[in-house]
Design an enzyme around this catalytic site. Structure first.
Site, short mmCIF file in Angstrom:
data_model
loop_
_atom_site.label_atom_id
_atom_site.label_comp_id
_atom_site.label_asym_id
_atom_site.label_seq_id
_atom_site.Cartn_x
_atom_site.Cartn_y
_atom_site.Cartn_z
N SER A 179 0.84 -1.20 0.00
CA SER A 179 0.00 0.00 0.00
C SER A 179 0.88 1.25 0.00
O SER A 179 1.93 1.27 0.65
CB SER A 179 -0.88 0.03 1.25
OG SER A 179 -1.47 1.30 1.41
N TYR B 15 -3.49 -1.30 9.75
CA TYR B 15 -3.38 -1.60 8.31
C TYR B 15 -1.98 -1.28 7.80
O TYR B 15 -1.34 -2.11 7.14
CB TYR B 15 -4.43 -0.76 7.55
CG TYR B 15 -4.36 -0.88 6.05
CD1 TYR B 15 -4.90 -1.99 5.39
CD2 TYR B 15 -3.76 0.11 5.28
CE1 TYR B 15 -4.85 -2.10 4.02
CE2 TYR B 15 -3.70 0.01 3.90
CZ TYR B 15 -4.24 -1.10 3.27
OH TYR B 15 -4.18 -1.21 1.90
P1 NAP Z 1 -11.38 -5.39 -2.63
O1 NAP Z 1 -12.14 -4.84 -3.79
O2 NAP Z 1 -12.01 -5.37 -1.27
O3 NAP Z 1 -10.93 -6.88 -2.97
C1 NAP Z 1 -10.27 -7.66 -2.02
C2 NAP Z 1 -10.70 -9.10 -2.19
O4 NAP Z 1 -9.97 -9.89 -1.23
C3 NAP Z 1 -12.19 -9.30 -1.89
O5 NAP Z 1 -12.78 -10.15 -2.84
C4 NAP Z 1 -12.17 -9.95 -0.51
O6 NAP Z 1 -13.27 -10.80 -0.26
C5 NAP Z 1 -10.88 -10.75 -0.59
N1 NAP Z 1 -10.42 -11.13 0.75
C6 NAP Z 1 -10.51 -10.40 1.89
N2 NAP Z 1 -10.03 -11.10 2.92
C7 NAP Z 1 -9.64 -12.29 2.43
C8 NAP Z 1 -9.08 -13.46 3.03
N3 NAP Z 1 -8.86 -13.53 4.35
N4 NAP Z 1 -8.78 -14.52 2.24
C9 NAP Z 1 -9.04 -14.48 0.90
N5 NAP Z 1 -9.58 -13.41 0.28
C10 NAP Z 1 -9.89 -12.33 1.04
O7 NAP Z 1 -9.99 -4.61 -2.47
P2 NAP Z 1 -8.97 -3.91 -3.52
O8 NAP Z 1 -9.13 -2.46 -3.38
O9 NAP Z 1 -9.04 -4.58 -4.84
O10 NAP Z 1 -7.60 -4.26 -2.77
C11 NAP Z 1 -6.73 -5.32 -3.16
C12 NAP Z 1 -5.42 -5.15 -2.41
O11 NAP Z 1 -4.84 -3.89 -2.72
C13 NAP Z 1 -5.58 -5.19 -0.89
O12 NAP Z 1 -4.52 -5.90 -0.31
C14 NAP Z 1 -5.51 -3.72 -0.50
O13 NAP Z 1 -5.03 -3.53 0.82
C15 NAP Z 1 -4.52 -3.20 -1.53
N6 NAP Z 1 -4.62 -1.76 -1.73
C16 NAP Z 1 -5.69 -1.20 -2.37
C17 NAP Z 1 -5.74 0.18 -2.55
C18 NAP Z 1 -6.87 0.87 -3.26
O14 NAP Z 1 -6.79 2.09 -3.43
N7 NAP Z 1 -7.92 0.17 -3.67
C19 NAP Z 1 -4.69 0.99 -2.07
C20 NAP Z 1 -3.64 0.39 -1.42
C21 NAP Z 1 -3.60 -0.99 -1.27
P3 NAP Z 1 -14.52 -10.21 0.57
O15 NAP Z 1 -15.20 -9.26 -0.35
O16 NAP Z 1 -15.31 -11.43 0.91
O17 NAP Z 1 -13.94 -9.53 1.79
#
Ligand code: NAP
Length: 251
Positions: free
Chosen positions: A141, A154
């Site tokens: 992140s 986080y």
């Molecule tokens: P997202 O749309 O919430 O997708 C995350 C996916 O991971 C969801 O399908 C979620 O399932 C699944 N998940 C959560 N906990 C899990 C577990 N214990 N085991 C297996 N799967 C699990 O999030 P995103 O924004 O695409 O983020 C993806 C990654 O990028 C994350 O690590 C996040 O911290 C990082 N990130 C994102 C941003 C941003 O701006 N979006 C910025 C910095 C970092 P559920 O829906 O069932 O929870």
């Protein structure tokens, strides 16, 4: 013809993980879409297959449970072959004032965001050592560059993931395995939209886009493109690196 390599994308059912799954499959990897959300994993795997690529859903798998991870990786080996690429993308977010973070919230954050990649990596590295080729990409992140108030648990978990990346790169470089991290910044995904709805972003996504040097929010495909490069053969001399994809929000 070289044999098709197999990739596992955790959290592949949504947002960034969905885009990475689609991209790696299009780039020729047999792709296992692992997600806690079984329906989401099925949907993305079907989407990939609908485009004529090879994918398999691994739904209902919690990366913070070592037994579930080991069983899922074994299923992938049996159906798609030994694992060549792992993208540790599944993650939780959370906003809490520091003094209000409970032990449970702290432990859960570390379990998913840091122990999850630890379990997944231990499960797949033997395949990579055997093949003398492997690629691991950890999605951390941009908050690890600067810190983020009310997100201590986080940010601590994601900073740990950066340390995991750098140390693994040193240990497994001699085995032909590269390990890198992409810290995304402000990517328009269901996770970011949920935070916006809860009023946790300090303004709308559009407002933040205006403050971003490239004047837009990130797209999941921006992260997928960087990931596709890091897992390619031509990125073999790049390891232990932090490739920030954030529109210039952190330099
Ligand atoms: P997202 O749309 O919430 O997708 C995350 C996916 O991971 C969801 O399908 C979620 O399932 C699944 N998940 C959560 N906990 C899990 C577990 N214990 N085991 C297996 N799967 C699990 O999030 P995103 O924004 O695409 O983020 C993806 C990654 O990028 C994350 O690590 C996040 O911290 C990082 N990130 C994102 C941003 C941003 O701006 N979006 C910025 C910095 C970092 P559920 O829906 O069932 O929870």
């Amino acid at each position: 013809m070289t044999a098709q390599r197999t990739a596992i994308v955790t959290g592949g059912g949504s947002g960034i993980g969905r885009a990475i799954s689609l991209r790696l499959a299009a780039d020729g990897f047999a792709t296992a879409v692992l997600d806690l959300n079984a329906e989401a994993a099925e949907k993305v795997a079907a989407e990939v297959c609908g485009k004529g690529y090879r994918a398999e859903p691994l739904g209902g798998v919690d990366v913070s449970d070592r037994d579930q991870v080991n069983a899922a990786v074994q299923r992938v080996r049996e159906s798609l072959g030994p694992v060549a690429v792992l993208v540790n993308n599944a993650g939780l977010t959370g906003f809490k004032k520091f003094l209000h973070i409970t032990d449970d919230a702290w432990n859960k954050m570390l379990a998913v965001n840091l122990s999850g990649p630890f379990y997944c990596t231990q499960a797949v590295v033997p395949d990579m050592i055997e093949a003398r080729w492997g690629r691991i990409v950890n999605i951390s992140s941009s908050s690890t560059h600067s810190g983020q108030q009310y997100m201590t648990h986080y940010v601590a978990s994601k900073a740990g993931l950066v340390g995991l990346t750098k140390s693994l790169a040193l240990e497994f470089g001699p085995d032909g395995i590269t390990v890198n991290t992409i810290p995304p910044g402000f990517v328009d995904t269901p996770m970011l939209r949920r935070s916006e709805r809860k009023g946790l972003l300090g303004g709308s996504i559009d407002h933040h886009a205006e403050l971003t040097p490239v004047r837009r929010a990130g797209r999941p495909e921006d992260i997928a493109a960087a990931c596709a490069f890091l897992v390619s053969d031509e990125a073999g001399y790049i390891t232990g690196q932090v490739l920030a994809v954030n529109g210039g929000r952190n330099t």
